[in-house]
Every structure is written in C-alpha cells, then in structure tokens.
Scaffold this motif. Structure first.
Motif, PDB file in Angstrom:
ATOM      1  N   ALA A 157      30.606  21.713  30.812  1.00  0.00           N
ATOM      2  CA  ALA A 157      30.034  21.536  29.737  1.00  0.00           C
ATOM      3  C   ALA A 157      30.228  20.182  29.274  1.00  0.00           C
ATOM      4  N   LEU A 158      29.370  19.637  28.470  1.00  0.00           N
ATOM      5  CA  LEU A 158      29.255  18.451  27.666  1.00  0.00           C
ATOM      6  C   LEU A 158      29.789  18.524  26.326  1.00  0.00           C
ATOM      7  N   VAL A 159      30.418  17.652  25.724  1.00  0.00           N
ATOM      8  CA  VAL A 159      31.439  17.887  24.602  1.00  0.00           C
ATOM      9  C   VAL A 159      31.184  16.856  23.852  1.00  0.00           C
ATOM     10  N   ASP A 160      30.740  16.910  22.539  1.00  0.00           N
ATOM     11  CA  ASP A 160      30.619  15.702  21.609  1.00  0.00           C
ATOM     12  C   ASP A 160      31.943  15.104  21.227  1.00  0.00           C
ATOM     13  N   PRO A 161      31.904  13.812  21.579  1.00  0.00           N
ATOM     14  CA  PRO A 161      33.312  12.856  21.100  1.00  0.00           C
ATOM     15  C   PRO A 161      33.635  13.138  19.593  1.00  0.00           C
ATOM     16  N   GLY A 162      32.816  13.557  18.769  1.00  0.00           N
ATOM     17  CA  GLY A 162      33.097  13.848  17.448  1.00  0.00           C
ATOM     18  C   GLY A 162      33.973  14.882  17.021  1.00  0.00           C
ATOM     19  N   HIS A 163      34.223  15.707  18.153  1.00  0.00           N
ATOM     20  CA  HIS A 163      34.954  16.887  17.745  1.00  0.00           C
ATOM     21  C   HIS A 163      36.481  16.771  17.310  1.00  0.00           C
TER      22      HIS A 163
END
Length: 234
Positions: A157-163
């Motif tokens: 999966a690709l994860v938003d760095p804003g998490h």
C-alpha cells in the motif's frame, strides 16, 4: 519516530542462535537495484495494475512449530515521502511468536475480516494507530509460510506521509521507516544458512543503520522484501 537504545534482545527462541551473529555467505551486489523512477507512486500503481511475468523467490520456511496453520496478513506500507520508505515495527519482547523482531504491521486473520487487505489494515490500525484513510492498497504479493505455520499475505500500500501513529505498547516497542531504495538494492541483501538438529535453513538479512540504531531485518520480513524486489525488478 522514537529510536530505542542499542540494547541487544533475543531475536530467536532457538538456543545459542542469534541471527545477527551468523556468518554472511554472500550478498547479491551483482544484481541490479530497482531504479528510483520505478519507486514513485504512479510507477508502483502501474506495476501492480499490470504485473509482468515473474516468480517469487522465497515462499516458505522449514516448519519448527507444532501449531495449526493460520492465515495472516501484513501491511507493506510505503510512506510516500520525497524518498519513499517502508514502515516497520519492532515487536515487544513478551509476545509468544517473533518477539523483539522487526516486522511489518499485521497479524492473524479474524473470521470477520473481508479479505487479506482488511486484515492488514485492521492490524496496522490496532498496532500502530495507522488510520486506513491514509492508506491506498495497490496490490498483494504471493503468500509466505513461516516456520511457526503462519501463511502470510503481504498487502502492499501507499501511505500518506501526513499520517500520525499511536503505538500499542502491548504489541509494538517501536515503529520506524527504512528507505525503499535501500531495501530494493540487492547489494544490501545478505545470505545466511544454518544446520540445526538435522534441519537446513537459509535466509536473508537486510540490516539498516537508523542513526546509531541498527534495524535488523531478517527471516520472514526479509523474505517478503526479497519477493517485492523480484516483483519490481522483473
């Protein structure tokens, strides 16, 4: 993310066996690294949407646990920073299996889980507080069977760095990231083997220096990373 002191904790329940101390048979520096252009979000989506012919290199370990077969999933979450990185956990030392080891977030499939991706997302939220709203599942890799009789589906999966993360202290001692380009360079893939009580086992390790802390990736996690390398390099 917080770094832990460099305290050596056991990474195996086998007596007198520490994977960090095992001789390195070889590395695979002769194989090409996956180019940076293939590690962008668009390139990763395209690769999983239309995969090339390829074969997984590592599919199963010799069984050494007398336990029922169990389905599980892990989240191979690629945090899409300027330099994409994979998210890992360090498991707490009191867990019954794979304690103290570097792992992807994940765990056993529940009867109520819809599919492998649901298991991986649920477990990642339970272990490190990763909100599924920040995660874009793009595909899966072939299953990997551990020596403890888990059949694991790696969900990529690709994860938003804003998490943001909130660690579950009962399961996770630490969470950290390792650059994807480092892991997709087979010059960093070290080969090992051991003969133990008539059993022959081979495995990869991919140690990474995170500041002054060594993140020792080996065993099942390294095997799944090796398969990801083969998939992206095909």
């Amino acid at each position: 993310m917080a770094q832990q002191p460099n305290v050596l904790i056991p990474l195996s329940k086998l007596p007198s066996f520490d994977p960090r101390e095992m001789p390195v048979d070889s590395t695979d520096a002769h194989l090409p690294a996956v180019p940076a252009a293939a590690l962008t979000a668009d390139a990763l989506r395209a690769r999983f949407a239309s995969p090339p012919p390829w074969e997984a290199e590592v599919r199963a370990e010799p069984l050494f646990a007398d336990r029922p077969l169990a389905a599980a999933s892990v989240l191979a979450g690629i945090v899409m920073r300027d330099r994409p990185a994979l998210l890992f956990t360090e498991r707490t030392t009191h867990l019954s299996t794979h304690s103290g080891q570097v792992a992807f977030p994940g765990g056993k499939r529940d009867d109520t889980d819809r599919d492998a991706a649901h298991t991986a997302l649920r477990e990642a939220q339970e272990e490190v507080g990763l909100d599924p709203a920040h995660v874009e599942v793009i595909g899966t890799l072939p299953t990997y069977q551990t020596g403890t009789n888990f059949v694991i589906t790696p969900v990529v999966a690709l994860v938003d760095p804003g998490h943001t993360l909130t660690l579950n202290p009962n399961e996770v001692a630490d969470a950290f990231e390792v650059p994807l380009e480092f892991l997709m360079n087979p010059a960093h893939h070290r080969r090992h083997h051991i003969e133990f009580e008539g059993m022959h086992r081979e495995w990869f390790s991919m140690p990474y220096m995170d500041g002054s802390t060594q993140r020792f990736i080996w065993g099942a996690t390294a095997g799944m990373l090796r398969n990801l390398y083969r998939f992206l390099a095909a």
